[in-house]
Design an enzyme around this catalytic site. Sequence first.
Site, mmCIF file in Angstrom:
data_model
loop_
_atom_site.group_PDB
_atom_site.id
_atom_site.type_symbol
_atom_site.label_atom_id
_atom_site.label_comp_id
_atom_site.label_asym_id
_atom_site.label_seq_id
_atom_site.Cartn_x
_atom_site.Cartn_y
_atom_site.Cartn_z
ATOM 1 N N SER A 168 -0.249 7.278 -6.214
ATOM 2 C CA SER A 168 1.150 7.250 -6.649
ATOM 3 C C SER A 168 1.267 8.181 -7.837
ATOM 4 C CB SER A 168 1.521 5.813 -7.058
ATOM 5 O OG SER A 168 2.694 5.776 -7.844
ATOM 6 N N TYR A 223 0.442 -2.209 -11.679
ATOM 7 C CA TYR A 223 0.539 -1.215 -10.608
ATOM 8 C C TYR A 223 -0.128 0.093 -11.022
ATOM 9 C CZ TYR A 223 2.571 1.641 -6.900
ATOM 10 O OH TYR A 223 2.745 2.492 -5.820
#
Length: 255
Positions: free
Chosen positions: A143, A156
């Site tokens: 990501s 995350y």
Amino acid sequence: MYTMKEKVALVTGAGSGIGRTTAHKLASNGANVVVADMDLEAAEATVGEIAAAGGAATAQRCDVAQPSDVAALFAYIEDDLGGLDYAVNNAGIAPRATPIADYDLALLRRVMAVNVFGVFNCLQHEVRLMRRKGAGSIVNLSSIYGQVAKPGYAAYAASKHAVEGLTKSVALENAEHGIRVNCVRPAVVQTPLMTAKDLKVTPGTPEWVAYEQANPSKRAAQPGEIAAGILWLLSDEASFVSGGGVNLDGAYLAR
């Protein structure tokens, strides 16, 4: 078109979003695709779409955070399909932003179990099978938050930074065995992960508009744009690319 006929490909989290679109692209290029998802009905729906388009695919239920599920998945791949050529470790979760002082530790454990241990679990089996063939290509889903961070995304971001480390380490371990390992770094993508399952941020809302405005391109990506990058990394067109990541982010990380 890439040459993927008579090749076996695995995509985890392929019941929706990026995983589903990637499975479609692999099948359309001739690969026999194993569509893995913890939601078997969603995986079967993906397989149904692929079959309707003339492709080859099978559905398998797998929670990548459960080693027994992963072992069963790879036993099927080895025993029934004869090995593995391509793997996309796409399954992941993305909880809503929460300050670390308020973060639920049970949720932290789940994020790490799926996003880190899940990738680790799959990589172990993928490498073992690919070494027997002396070749293979793996793409992990990182990501933009595998490179940078944002308030409220400690768990995350930590999980995706870990995926980056796994990618580099496993690439180094396996380069001499003909196995390439890379990752992709999407920014916001319009998938069920964003709009329904985890974050539940729907297009048109102020929160969604804020996500889009934070990107230099002023929009979210579509799953096909991410899948196209994944397919290139898997293919022989990227035969000397390993141990790194491709930014599929609308220039987000260029700043």
